[in-house]
Design a protein around this motif. Structure first.
Motif, PDB file in Angstrom:
ATOM      1  N   ILE A  51       0.835  -1.207   0.000  1.00 35.17           N
ATOM      2  CA  ILE A  51       0.000   0.000   0.000  1.00 35.17           C
ATOM      3  C   ILE A  51       0.865   1.251   0.000  1.00 35.17           C
ATOM      4  N   ILE A  52       1.838   1.301   0.917  1.00 34.78           N
ATOM      5  CA  ILE A  52       2.698   2.478   1.012  1.00 34.78           C
ATOM      6  C   ILE A  52       3.520   2.655  -0.254  1.00 34.78           C
ATOM      7  N   GLY A  53       4.026   1.554  -0.792  1.00 33.34           N
ATOM      8  CA  GLY A  53       4.789   1.650  -2.034  1.00 33.34           C
ATOM      9  C   GLY A  53       3.955   2.201  -3.170  1.00 33.34           C
ATOM     10  N   PHE A  54       2.705   1.736  -3.271  1.00 40.37           N
ATOM     11  CA  PHE A  54       1.819   2.225  -4.329  1.00 40.37           C
ATOM     12  C   PHE A  54       1.496   3.707  -4.131  1.00 40.37           C
ATOM     13  N   VAL A  55       1.195   4.096  -2.880  1.00 41.95           N
ATOM     14  CA  VAL A  55       0.859   5.495  -2.595  1.00 41.95           C
ATOM     15  C   VAL A  55       2.033   6.412  -2.904  1.00 41.95           C
ATOM     16  N   ILE A  56       3.221   6.033  -2.462  1.00 39.64           N
ATOM     17  CA  ILE A  56       4.406   6.859  -2.714  1.00 39.64           C
ATOM     18  C   ILE A  56       4.702   6.930  -4.206  1.00 39.64           C
ATOM     19  N   PHE A  57       4.496   5.831  -4.930  1.00 43.38           N
ATOM     20  CA  PHE A  57       4.708   5.840  -6.379  1.00 43.38           C
ATOM     21  C   PHE A  57       3.765   6.832  -7.054  1.00 43.38           C
ATOM     22  N   VAL A  58       2.487   6.793  -6.684  1.00 42.16           N
ATOM     23  CA  VAL A  58       1.506   7.721  -7.269  1.00 42.16           C
ATOM     24  C   VAL A  58       1.862   9.160  -6.910  1.00 42.16           C
ATOM     25  N   LEU A  97      12.837  17.728  -7.087  1.00 42.02           N
ATOM     26  CA  LEU A  97      14.048  16.980  -6.771  1.00 42.02           C
ATOM     27  C   LEU A  97      13.847  16.070  -5.567  1.00 42.02           C
ATOM     28  N   MET A  98      13.062  16.527  -4.586  1.00 45.24           N
ATOM     29  CA  MET A  98      12.819  15.681  -3.421  1.00 45.24           C
ATOM     30  C   MET A  98      12.112  14.395  -3.813  1.00 45.24           C
ATOM     31  N   MET A  99      11.081  14.517  -4.644  1.00 50.93           N
ATOM     32  CA  MET A  99      10.356  13.326  -5.055  1.00 50.93           C
ATOM     33  C   MET A  99      11.183  12.479  -6.025  1.00 50.93           C
ATOM     34  N   GLY A 100      11.985  13.136  -6.848  1.00 50.27           N
ATOM     35  CA  GLY A 100      12.822  12.395  -7.781  1.00 50.27           C
ATOM     36  C   GLY A 100      13.880  11.554  -7.088  1.00 50.27           C
ATOM     37  N   THR A 101      14.390  12.042  -5.949  1.00 54.91           N
ATOM     38  CA  THR A 101      15.447  11.315  -5.238  1.00 54.91           C
ATOM     39  C   THR A 101      14.908  10.406  -4.140  1.00 54.91           C
ATOM     40  N   ASN A 102      13.725  10.701  -3.604  1.00 54.75           N
ATOM     41  CA  ASN A 102      13.215   9.957  -2.446  1.00 54.75           C
ATOM     42  C   ASN A 102      12.090   8.992  -2.763  1.00 54.75           C
ATOM     43  N   ALA A 103      11.149   9.415  -3.604  1.00 54.38           N
ATOM     44  CA  ALA A 103       9.923   8.629  -3.794  1.00 54.38           C
ATOM     45  C   ALA A 103      10.209   7.235  -4.341  1.00 54.38           C
ATOM     46  N   PHE A 104      10.920   7.164  -5.442  1.00 53.85           N
ATOM     47  CA  PHE A 104      11.112   5.869  -6.091  1.00 53.85           C
ATOM     48  C   PHE A 104      12.131   5.009  -5.357  1.00 53.85           C
ATOM     49  N   THR A 105      13.013   5.653  -4.583  1.00 51.00           N
ATOM     50  CA  THR A 105      13.905   4.898  -3.712  1.00 51.00           C
ATOM     51  C   THR A 105      13.106   4.174  -2.644  1.00 51.00           C
ATOM     52  N   MET A 106      12.128   4.871  -2.070  1.00 46.80           N
ATOM     53  CA  MET A 106      11.291   4.242  -1.047  1.00 46.80           C
ATOM     54  C   MET A 106      10.414   3.147  -1.649  1.00 46.80           C
ATOM     55  N   VAL A 107       9.917   3.369  -2.865  1.00 42.89           N
ATOM     56  CA  VAL A 107       9.118   2.348  -3.543  1.00 42.89           C
ATOM     57  C   VAL A 107       9.955   1.082  -3.748  1.00 42.89           C
ATOM     58  N   TYR A 108      11.206   1.262  -4.157  1.00 44.43           N
ATOM     59  CA  TYR A 108      12.114   0.123  -4.373  1.00 44.43           C
ATOM     60  C   TYR A 108      12.293  -0.665  -3.080  1.00 44.43           C
ATOM     61  N   ASN A 109      12.479   0.034  -1.971  1.00 45.78           N
ATOM     62  CA  ASN A 109      12.675  -0.647  -0.693  1.00 45.78           C
ATOM     63  C   ASN A 109      11.391  -1.284  -0.181  1.00 45.78           C
ATOM     64  N   TRP A 111       9.363  -2.754  -2.029  1.00 42.99           N
ATOM     65  CA  TRP A 111       9.282  -4.017  -2.771  1.00 42.99           C
ATOM     66  C   TRP A 111      10.040  -5.118  -2.027  1.00 42.99           C
ATOM     67  N   PHE A 112      11.204  -4.753  -1.452  1.00 45.89           N
ATOM     68  CA  PHE A 112      12.009  -5.727  -0.717  1.00 45.89           C
ATOM     69  C   PHE A 112      11.668  -5.756   0.774  1.00 45.89           C
ATOM     70  N   GLU A 113      10.791  -4.858   1.202  1.00 50.31           N
ATOM     71  CA  GLU A 113      10.300  -4.801   2.576  1.00 50.31           C
ATOM     72  C   GLU A 113      11.401  -4.476   3.579  1.00 50.31           C
ATOM     73  N   THR A 114      12.472  -3.854   3.145  1.00 53.15           N
ATOM     74  CA  THR A 114      13.543  -3.409   4.021  1.00 53.15           C
ATOM     75  C   THR A 114      14.464  -2.480   3.241  1.00 53.15           C
ATOM     76  N   TRP A 115      15.379  -1.821   3.946  1.00 55.35           N
ATOM     77  CA  TRP A 115      16.362  -0.973   3.248  1.00 55.35           C
ATOM     78  C   TRP A 115      17.393  -1.878   2.596  1.00 55.35           C
TER      79      TRP A 115
END
Length: 373
Positions: A51-58, A97-109, A111-115
């Protein structure tokens, strides 16, 4: 949600999956950064990560498109090339820039459920989040002060020049760089947050040297901008109210209904009050969750759960989505330029009747509350 699988089934990093905690998926190279506090919590339900990954991606996609449009329109439309609008462009750039550097990084993590990106990326993620977040906060503060200068001081105030605007923008970036880099230099540090999919400041280490960073940071990056924005809009509304009162009194003495050439019956001070209320409320909603989470960790007023730490990221990143709406799309000249360049993205069926923003409409008010000549 705890794992209830077989006791001896091989798990992550060669450990059994019985009694898993939220930290068990954390890679060994950054395990030393994880506070023991998080070891008491079971893994989050994978559904939350989805859910969080999808929300952050959107939020990331909408923010990048929205802020990109604001940057493009304000930078290319000659009618929008004013010193005040440099702040709008800078705010859009910082949010972009904040969303470009942070949003998709968080979405990636998520997916793996951790950093899963290592120590350096944890530092960079948190640094960029702090840098662009601080810059956006102080840019919004500069916008409020600029409107205060135009509306409250009127002709008695010093007009904003391109040089003055650029210097203020550089100050915003300097504030962001300083506060963002200090944890990397030893005052506090960047660590994985409780949900383990994002990194931020360490608010759990029981050391007042580390805790002092959180407290001083909040003064300069939360309380000072918040109360400055409230101060600016309070006196803006006060000045506009006084001006409108004088206009009504003059109209009454002249036995006319209104001195305005076109009066739609809506009070200007009420419009401005709504703008102020929306601006302050959205700002408060965006950055207060992070402050509450950090203060809870510093003062140990409650037990912070991994799920609770997610909301600071969500609300702060949502701020980058509605900033283009509050500061960009609400600008009539921006809507007109958007209509000319991208008719399909226009906010109305036709060009706006009035080519002035509410702030510029009220800019004829001096510090005494009378209209300028």
């Amino acid at each position: 949600m705890p794992y209830y699988g077989p006791m001896q089934q091989p798990g992550l990093w060669g450990q059994p999956v019985a009694n898993l905690t939220v930290v068990d998926k954390v890679p060994p190279e950054i395990m030393h950064l994880v506070d023991p506090h998080w070891s008491q919590f079971p893994p989050m339900n994978p559904l939350w990560h989805s859910i969080i990954g999808f929300v952050i991606f959107v939020l990331g996609v909408v923010s990048i498109i929205g802020n990109g449009m604001v940057i493009y329109i304000f930078s290319t439309a000659k009618s929008l090339r004013t010193p005040s609008n440099l702040f709008i462009v800078n705010l859009a750039l910082s949010d972009f820039l904040m969303m470009g550097t942070n949003a998709f990084t968080m979405v990636y993590n998520c997916w793996f459920e951790t950093w899963s990106l290592g120590l350096l990326m944890c530092d960079l993620y948190a640094f960029f989040g702090s840098l662009f977040g601080c810059c956006s906060i102080w840019t919004m503060t500069m916008i409020a002060l600029d409107r205060h200068n135009v509306i409250v001081r009127g002709l008695s105030g010093k007009p904003l020049t391109n040089t003055g605007a650029i210097l203020r923008i550089l100050l915003c970036w300097l504030i962001g760089v300083v506060w963002g880099i200090l944890p990397m230099l030893g005052w506090n540090r960047y660590v994985p947050e409780g949900n383990m999919t994002a990194c931020g400041t360490d608010y759990l280490t029981d050391d007042w040297f580390h805790k002092s960073y959180i407290l001083v940071y909040s003064v300069f990056v939360y309380y000072t901008p918040l109360f400055t924005i409230i101060y600016a809009y309070f006196f803006i509304i006060k000045a506009v109210s006084a001006h409108e009162k004088n206009m009504r009194e003059q109209a009454k003495r002249m036995n006319v209904q209104s001195l305005r050439s076109s009066d739609d019956g809506k009070s200007t001070e009420m419009k401005l009050a709504k703008v102020a209320l929306v601006t302050i409320s959205l700002w408060f909603m965006a950055w207060t969750p992070y402050t509450v989470i950090n203060y809870t960790g510093v003062f140990k007023t409650a037990s912070i759960t991994p799920l609770a730490t997610i909301w600071g990221s969500v609300f702060a990143k949502a701020n980058a989505v509605y900033n283009p709406i509050v500061y960009g799309i609400s600008h009539p000249k921006y809507r007109a330029a958007l209509l000319r360049r991208f008719p399909s993205l226009a906010c109305s069926d036709g060009p706006p009747a009035d080519d002035k923003s509410l702030a510029s409409e009220a800019s004829g008010i001096t510090s005494t509350g009378n209209p300028t000549a």
